[in-house]
Design a protein around this motif. Structure first.
Motif, PDB file in Angstrom:
ATOM      1  N   THR A  46     -18.258 -17.525  12.289  1.00 17.34           N
ATOM      2  CA  THR A  46     -19.623 -17.019  12.419  1.00 17.34           C
ATOM      3  C   THR A  46     -20.643 -18.144  12.302  1.00 17.34           C
ATOM      4  OG1 THR A  46     -18.934 -14.904  11.477  1.00 17.34           O
ATOM      5  CG2 THR A  46     -21.301 -15.382  11.495  1.00 17.34           C
ATOM      6  N   ASP A  76     -28.289 -10.941  14.090  1.00 22.55           N
ATOM      7  CA  ASP A  76     -27.007 -10.257  13.861  1.00 22.55           C
ATOM      8  C   ASP A  76     -26.033 -11.166  13.129  1.00 22.55           C
ATOM      9  OD1 ASP A  76     -28.020  -8.063  15.134  1.00 22.55           O
ATOM     10  OD2 ASP A  76     -27.050  -8.476  17.054  1.00 22.55           O
ATOM     11  N   SER A 127     -26.969 -11.476   9.519  1.00 18.67           N
ATOM     12  CA  SER A 127     -26.578 -10.260   8.804  1.00 18.67           C
ATOM     13  C   SER A 127     -25.076 -10.230   8.564  1.00 18.67           C
ATOM     14  CB  SER A 127     -27.016  -9.039   9.616  1.00 18.67           C
ATOM     15  OG  SER A 127     -26.576  -7.857   8.991  1.00 18.67           O
ATOM     16  N   GLN A 128     -24.326 -10.602   9.616  1.00 22.39           N
ATOM     17  CA  GLN A 128     -22.864 -10.625   9.489  1.00 22.39           C
ATOM     18  C   GLN A 128     -22.432 -11.659   8.463  1.00 22.39           C
ATOM     19  OE1 GLN A 128     -20.927 -11.234  13.225  1.00 22.39           O
ATOM     20  NE2 GLN A 128     -18.868 -11.279  12.367  1.00 22.39           N
ATOM     21  N   GLU A 129     -23.076 -12.809   8.466  1.00 20.00           N
ATOM     22  CA  GLU A 129     -22.748 -13.870   7.517  1.00 20.00           C
ATOM     23  C   GLU A 129     -23.016 -13.412   6.081  1.00 20.00           C
ATOM     24  OE1 GLU A 129     -23.594 -18.667   7.058  1.00 20.00           O
ATOM     25  OE2 GLU A 129     -25.136 -17.384   7.926  1.00 20.00           O
ATOM     26  N   GLU A 173     -23.025 -10.300   4.973  1.00 22.49           N
ATOM     27  CA  GLU A 173     -22.020  -9.303   4.620  1.00 22.49           C
ATOM     28  C   GLU A 173     -20.694  -9.958   4.239  1.00 22.49           C
ATOM     29  OE1 GLU A 173     -22.102  -5.995   4.249  1.00 22.49           O
ATOM     30  OE2 GLU A 173     -24.276  -6.089   4.502  1.00 22.49           O
ATOM     31  N   LEU A 174     -20.300 -10.979   5.005  1.00 26.62           N
ATOM     32  CA  LEU A 174     -19.033 -11.672   4.736  1.00 26.62           C
ATOM     33  C   LEU A 174     -19.093 -12.431   3.410  1.00 26.62           C
ATOM     34  CD1 LEU A 174     -18.217 -12.954   8.324  1.00 26.62           C
ATOM     35  CD2 LEU A 174     -16.829 -11.366   6.980  1.00 26.62           C
TER      36      LEU A 174
END
Length: 202
Positions: free
Chosen positions: A20, A178, A181-183, A185-186
């Motif tokens: 990511t 996005d 946000s994904q980073e 969450e991870l």
């Protein structure tokens, strides 16, 4: 078994996080490239606009010259028509002879003969010359108008290209949001896995 599962999930999360981050860097690089392209396109559009303005001024100047020449041409034609009318009124052998032989000297008679021969031709030549100049300027004006149309087409293309780039820039920003946000969450998931391992005391 729980530890092993957590370690697997941590490794998987770390790998996804790394991927990511790489994608995020790539997207940021693409965004910077897009911004540079937009700046270059805007500069080009500005230059094209300046060139179109210059061409418009030149077309206006040439149009003014053509208008003046057309007025001169009308005056010359009127003068020529009057000369033809005057000539026709005396266009018989007796009148011509009277005009020639009423001269007081031989030189004056010779000049009258030459005048009668050359006057009409001179007027015709002047009209033809004005028409040639008018035609030349008309061609120049047509060439400038064609150039202006060409530049307008190019400007329209550049504006459309700039719109596409702006749309792409918006898309890239959306992708980056996005990815952020994904980073996040991870990272949150990774912290939870690490905490779970710590709680197991391993």
């Amino acid at each position: 078994q729980r530890k092993k599962e957590n370690l697997r999930q941590i490794k998987e999360a770390q790998q996804i996080l790394s991927e990511t981050s790489t994608r995020k860097k790539t997207s940021l690089g693409q965004l910077n490239a897009i911004n540079q392209q937009i700046e270059a396109r805007e500069s080009l559009i500005s230059s094209i606009n300046e060139e179109i303005d210059i061409l418009s001024i030149q077309i206006g100047e040439i149009s003014g010259v053509i208008e003046a020449l057309e007025e001169d041409l009308i005056n010359l034609k009127k003068e020529y028509a009057y000369m033809v009318y005057a000539t026709q009124k005396t266009n018989n052998a007796y009148s011509r002879l009277m005009f020639i032989f009423s001269a007081t000297t031989f030189d004056q008679m010779f000049m009258r003969i030459k005048y009668m021969q050359q006057y009409s031709e001179a007027r015709k030549n002047q009209v033809e010359q004005i028409q040639k100049v008018k035609e030349t300027l008309g061609n120049q004006k047509a060439a400038l108008e064609a150039k202006q149309m060409e530049q307008q087409v190019l400007l329209d293309q550049q504006v459309m290209a700039n719109k596409d780039l702006l749309a792409l820039k918006a898309k890239q920003r959306s992708i980056i949001r996005d990815l952020n946000s994904q980073e996040a969450e991870l990272r949150k998931e990774l912290a939870q896995r690490e905490k779970a391992i710590e709680e197991l005391g391993m």
